[in-house]
Structure formats: structure tokens, C-alpha cells
Design a protein around this motif. Structure first.
Motif, PDB file in Angstrom:
ATOM      1  N   PHE A   1      33.479  40.801  60.295  1.00 36.21           N
ATOM      2  CA  PHE A   1      34.633  41.723  59.471  1.00 36.21           C
ATOM      3  C   PHE A   1      34.026  40.923  57.657  1.00 36.21           C
ATOM      4  N   ARG A   2      35.382  41.517  57.474  1.00 42.11           N
ATOM      5  CA  ARG A   2      34.935  41.592  55.773  1.00 42.11           C
ATOM      6  C   ARG A   2      36.459  41.232  54.804  1.00 42.11           C
ATOM      7  N   GLN A   3      35.720  39.612  54.275  1.00 42.66           N
ATOM      8  CA  GLN A   3      37.290  39.248  53.713  1.00 42.66           C
ATOM      9  C   GLN A   3      37.914  39.714  52.787  1.00 42.66           C
ATOM     10  N   GLU A   4      39.325  39.863  53.390  1.00 39.06           N
ATOM     11  CA  GLU A   4      40.263  40.627  52.033  1.00 39.06           C
ATOM     12  C   GLU A   4      41.322  39.882  51.225  1.00 39.06           C
ATOM     13  N   GLY A   5      41.828  40.333  50.381  1.00 36.19           N
ATOM     14  CA  GLY A   5      42.407  39.843  48.912  1.00 36.19           C
ATOM     15  C   GLY A   5      43.100  40.466  48.206  1.00 36.19           C
ATOM     16  N   MET A   6      44.055  39.959  47.890  1.00 35.00           N
ATOM     17  CA  MET A   6      45.446  41.224  47.173  1.00 35.00           C
ATOM     18  C   MET A   6      45.355  40.820  46.155  1.00 35.00           C
ATOM     19  N   VAL A   7      45.259  42.120  45.214  1.00 33.49           N
ATOM     20  CA  VAL A   7      45.470  43.031  43.768  1.00 33.49           C
ATOM     21  C   VAL A   7      46.948  42.861  43.218  1.00 33.49           C
TER      22      VAL A   7
ATOM     23  N   ASN B   1      41.299  44.066  48.041  1.00 37.26           N
ATOM     24  CA  ASN B   1      40.309  44.415  48.040  1.00 37.26           C
ATOM     25  C   ASN B   1      39.698  44.005  48.815  1.00 37.26           C
ATOM     26  N   THR B   2      37.922  43.776  49.194  1.00 34.11           N
ATOM     27  CA  THR B   2      37.145  43.874  50.582  1.00 34.11           C
ATOM     28  C   THR B   2      36.457  43.138  49.903  1.00 34.11           C
ATOM     29  N   SER B   3      35.839  41.795  49.773  1.00 36.05           N
ATOM     30  CA  SER B   3      34.575  41.386  49.495  1.00 36.05           C
ATOM     31  C   SER B   3      33.533  42.086  50.748  1.00 36.05           C
ATOM     32  N   PHE B   4      32.468  41.812  50.413  1.00 36.46           N
ATOM     33  CA  PHE B   4      31.524  42.685  51.031  1.00 36.46           C
ATOM     34  C   PHE B   4      30.219  41.632  51.171  1.00 36.46           C
ATOM     35  N   LEU B   5      29.848  40.390  50.347  1.00 33.10           N
ATOM     36  CA  LEU B   5      29.725  39.551  50.824  1.00 33.10           C
ATOM     37  C   LEU B   5      29.541  39.331  52.178  1.00 33.10           C
ATOM     38  N   PRO B   6      27.235  38.874  52.201  1.00 32.63           N
ATOM     39  CA  PRO B   6      27.534  38.937  53.581  1.00 32.63           C
ATOM     40  C   PRO B   6      27.955  37.828  54.047  1.00 32.63           C
ATOM     41  N   GLY B   7      27.753  37.767  55.664  1.00 35.37           N
ATOM     42  CA  GLY B   7      28.377  36.395  56.760  1.00 35.37           C
ATOM     43  C   GLY B   7      27.161  35.512  57.377  1.00 35.37           C
ATOM     44  N   THR B   8      27.693  34.932  57.434  1.00 36.41           N
ATOM     45  CA  THR B   8      26.115  34.280  58.341  1.00 36.41           C
ATOM     46  C   THR B   8      25.526  34.458  59.504  1.00 36.41           C
ATOM     47  N   MET B   9      24.273  34.508  59.874  1.00 37.09           N
ATOM     48  CA  MET B   9      24.112  35.169  60.727  1.00 37.09           C
ATOM     49  C   MET B   9      23.534  34.261  62.413  1.00 37.09           C
TER      50      MET B   9
ATOM     51  N   LEU C   1      62.417  39.027  42.768  1.00 41.83           N
ATOM     52  CA  LEU C   1      62.151  40.038  43.830  1.00 41.83           C
ATOM     53  C   LEU C   1      61.063  40.889  44.713  1.00 41.83           C
ATOM     54  N   THR C   2      60.544  41.647  43.187  1.00 43.24           N
ATOM     55  CA  THR C   2      58.834  42.371  43.122  1.00 43.24           C
ATOM     56  C   THR C   2      57.964  41.225  43.636  1.00 43.24           C
ATOM     57  N   ARG C   3      57.968  40.070  43.024  1.00 45.02           N
ATOM     58  CA  ARG C   3      56.518  38.494  43.240  1.00 45.02           C
ATOM     59  C   ARG C   3      57.279  38.620  44.459  1.00 45.02           C
ATOM     60  N   GLN C   4      58.385  38.098  45.125  1.00 43.67           N
ATOM     61  CA  GLN C   4      58.016  37.760  46.693  1.00 43.67           C
ATOM     62  C   GLN C   4      57.532  38.630  47.468  1.00 43.67           C
ATOM     63  N   SER C   5      58.205  40.069  47.601  1.00 48.43           N
ATOM     64  CA  SER C   5      56.997  41.120  48.332  1.00 48.43           C
ATOM     65  C   SER C   5      55.940  40.756  47.740  1.00 48.43           C
ATOM     66  N   GLY C   6      54.852  41.163  46.968  1.00 47.03           N
ATOM     67  CA  GLY C   6      54.332  40.784  47.035  1.00 47.03           C
ATOM     68  C   GLY C   6      52.885  39.217  47.348  1.00 47.03           C
ATOM     69  N   LEU C   7      54.275  38.239  47.393  1.00 47.93           N
ATOM     70  CA  LEU C   7      53.358  37.216  48.109  1.00 47.93           C
ATOM     71  C   LEU C   7      53.219  37.878  49.528  1.00 47.93           C
ATOM     72  N   MET C   8      54.766  37.991  49.958  1.00 51.83           N
ATOM     73  CA  MET C   8      54.922  38.505  51.629  1.00 51.83           C
ATOM     74  C   MET C   8      53.438  39.247  51.851  1.00 51.83           C
ATOM     75  N   ARG C   9      52.928  39.923  51.484  1.00 49.21           N
ATOM     76  CA  ARG C   9      51.960  40.678  51.693  1.00 49.21           C
ATOM     77  C   ARG C   9      51.204  39.888  51.864  1.00 49.21           C
ATOM     78  N   GLU C  10      50.309  39.363  50.647  1.00 52.12           N
ATOM     79  CA  GLU C  10      49.329  38.562  50.817  1.00 52.12           C
ATOM     80  C   GLU C  10      49.099  37.680  51.970  1.00 52.12           C
TER      81      GLU C  10
END
Length: 238
Positions: free
Chosen positions: A34-40, A64-72, A9-18
Motif C-alpha cells: 500500500f502507498r500512503q496518500e496525502g491531501m493537497v 498526493n501519493t507517496s511512493f517511498l519504499p515500504g519495509t521488506m 465552510l470550504t475549509r471544513q469540507s477540505g478537512l473532512m476529505r483529509e
């Protein structure tokens, strides 16, 4: 409820958030700055008394936010600017000063340089920038200096979070530097350019499929575990 059920159940909850995070990334794949996010994910394990099996629960609550540059992209807009290197533009919102990589700016009816949402763009000293209505040719230098027909109007503020500051997403393309910020001397401002989102749609779609399959597998396990318990109860009461 047994340990296996708690874990599922806790795993399913985390997958729904992701899945929610991934969907938001895909929806903003074309959003400027915009800066892409990921789930930890993390796991909590608790020792149980009397020699019982330990209880474990998974959690996916940290983004977790990725601060890699985007395309100009070149727009040739006189007030469109992008940052080459590390740094953020400084803007004033009703909730306080915020940092952003989205450099689509324009003068409003009062002559203040603002974002599409009407938030004032601030200079290096934290003051709003003013563009006279009769301003002619606009030039923005690599250090952010803003001028019209060779007349200095101000300098667009480009900053970095302070060394011990925590950068928190404040909604959309805005970030809150909790702990303050400092100037970004190595950043270069490029006029007539906009930095796009750093989201890779194909990677996100592939991850969405993985999460969906993992969720379906967990759902099948939960249903099988439920049926096992029902069978055990029916056997006991006969």
C-alpha cells in the motif's frame, strides 16, 4: 453569505476529505504494497465588483501519493516477491493492465500465477505466467526470471510508468499508468520477501489529531459567526 462564512465552510469540507484520507492510510498500515496518500489544498480568490471584499474559497480535492519504499519482510514463500528499487509488477484486471508493488502471488487451480484477488500476473511481454501443477523447486532470479527445477517458465514483468505517463490510483494497491509503461532494468526482484505499506501510523495519528483540532476550531468560528449574524438581524428588526 459573507466571505468569512464561505472560507470557513470550504475549509471544513477540505478537512473532512483529509480526515477520510488519513483514516484510509491508517486502515492500510499493514496492507502489503500500500502507498500512503496525502491531501493537497488550494485557494481560489475572486475579485468582487464595486469595491467589495474579495471572495476566497479553500479546496482539498487533490490526493498526493507517496511512493517511498515500504519495509521488506521475509516470508520464505516461493511465490512471494518484492521489488528492490523503483518499479511495479504488472497484472491483468477486468479493467485492464494495472501496476502494483504488492508481490504476494500464488498459482491458481489452472496453474496461472495470480494475485490474492485472482488477477493474472503478467510477464515482461504482457502475457500471463503459467506454473505447471507438478512444478518442483521454484526459483525467481533478481531479474524476475521464474524457473522450476532449473526449467525456465517465464519472467515476471517489472515496469515503470512511461516518461510522460500519469500514474493514477485504481483502488487498493493498484495503479493505472495512463500513457503507458516501460521496463525497469535497474529494479531487482527478491524472492521470499514482501514489501509492506509505507504508512507511518504514528505520523498519521498525529496528523489526524491536528486535523480534528483544526476542524473543531473552524466549527467554533462558524457557530460564532452564525450567532453574530443572528444578533445583527435581531438588532435591525427591532
Amino acid at each position: 453569505m459573507e466571505n468569512a462564512s464561505y472560507t470557513t465552510l470550504t475549509r471544513q469540507s477540505g478537512l473532512m476529505r483529509e480526515m477520510t484520507v488519513i483514516a484510509n492510510n491508517i486502515a492500510n498500515a499493514s496492507t502489503t504494497g500500500f502507498r500512503q496518500e496525502g491531501m493537497v489544498f488550494s485557494e481560489f480568490v475572486r475579485r468582487m465588483p464595486d469595491g467589495q471584499p474579495s471572495l476566497s474559497m479553500a479546496a482539498g480535492r487533490v490526493r498526493n501519493t507517496s511512493f517511498l519504499p515500504g519495509t521488506m519482510t521475509q516470508t520464505n514463500g516461493p511465490f512471494d516477491v518484492a521489488i528492490d528499487g523503483e518499479g511495479f509488477f504488472l497484472v491483468q484486471t477486468p479493467d485492464g493492465e494495472r501496476l502494483t508493488r504488492a508481490g504476494h502471488f500464488m498459482p491458481n487451480a489452472q496453474g496461472d500465477l495470480v494475485t490474492p484477488d485472482g488477477h493474472a500476473v503478467l510477464d515482461a511481454g504482457g502475457a500471463p505466467l503459467f506454473v505447471p501443477p507438478d512444478a518442483g523447486s521454484i526459483a525467481i532470479a533478481p531479474d524476475g526470471t521464474l524457473s522450476a527445477n532449473g526449467q525456465l517458465l517465464g519472467q515476471i514483468g517489472v515496469v515503470l510508468p512511461a516518461e510522460d505517463a500519469q500514474l493514477l490510483r485504481a483502488g487498493g494497491v493498484m495503479f493505472d499508468a495512463v500513457g503507458g509503461y516501460a521496463s525497469a532494468p535497474d529494479a531487482r526482484v527478491r524472492q521470499g520477501m514482501l514489501e509492506g505499506s509505507n504508512v507511518n501510523p504514528m505520523t498519521q495519528i498525529a496528523r489526524m489529531i491536528e486535523v480534528q483540532r483544526a476542524y473543531e476550531l473552524g466549527q467554533s468560528f462558524a457557530e460564532a459567526e452564525d450567532e453574530r449574524l443572528r444578533t445583527a438581524v435581531r438588532t435591525m428588526i427591532k
